[in-house]
Design a protein around this motif. Structure first.
Motif: not given
Length: 206
Positions: A35-43
């Protein structure tokens, strides 16, 4: 020597809330990735891990300093006086331990990890929980004992009150302290060994 029983119960509930994401990370991380791939990769990114890792290390060092301070009124062999009472520094040590748990949650994103990282995180949980559970149990017994003493009539001269304050800790308290403190020290020793390996792995395999 430590926060009141009610305060410790609140800190325990906060700790449980901070630990809850780790129990459900296997479910929400795949959802977060979808659902939030960019945020997932940021973490999971190197920059985020480095910044939060340094912050976590800073809190660990603060906890070390607080531990040294609450062991005595002076740092030996330097003989440098440090302000504040032992009671104050012990309270600060407990509060910072709970804050460190929150910092680790931010650093890991609630992911338990696998292999070495998983073992390292579980050892850290052991460090936190062994201290918190031990202090909560000990404080609860101490406060209940003090309440029972307060119900006993005291003479006008206050002699009986003085006698009560001089009563040594019960064998129950000594046994509890010996158990949880020994367990806590064991987890702390293992934690610092694993912390050294963790830092080595991070800088050699990044």
């Amino acid at each position: 020597m430590q926060p009141s029983f009610k305060t410790l119960i609140i800190l325990t509930l906060i700790s449980v809330a901070l630990l809850a994401p780790f129990a459900f990370s296997a479910s929400y991380f795949p959802l977060l990735r979808d659902q939030a791939f960019d945020f997932h990769e940021f973490l999971r990114g190197d920059l985020y891990k480095q910044v939060t890792g340094y912050i976590s290390l800073a809190f660990v060092l603060v906890e070390m300093v607080l531990t040294l301070r609450k062991r005595g009124r002076r740092l030996r062999p330097v003989k440098v006086s440090v302000p504040g009472t032992v009671k104050f520094w012990r309270r600060l040590h407990v509060f910072f331990g709970v804050v460190l748990l929150g910092v680790i949650l931010i650093h890991t994103g609630g992911a338990v990890g696998q292999n070495f990282n998983g073992i390292f995180l579980w050892v850290f949980f052991g460090v936190t929980l062994s201290a918190l559970v031990g202090v909560v149990a000990e404080t609860g017994v101490l406060e209940s004992a003090q309440q029972r003493f307060s119900l006993v009539p005291i003479g006008s001269d206050g002699a009986f009150s003085k006698a009560l304050t001089g009563i040594p800790k019960s064998k129950l308290i000594q046994g509890m302290r010996g158990l949880w403190l020994s367990t806590h020290i064991l987890f702390v020793s293992a934690f610092f060994i694993l912390l050294g390996f963790h830092i080595f792995l991070v800088y050699n395999f990044q």
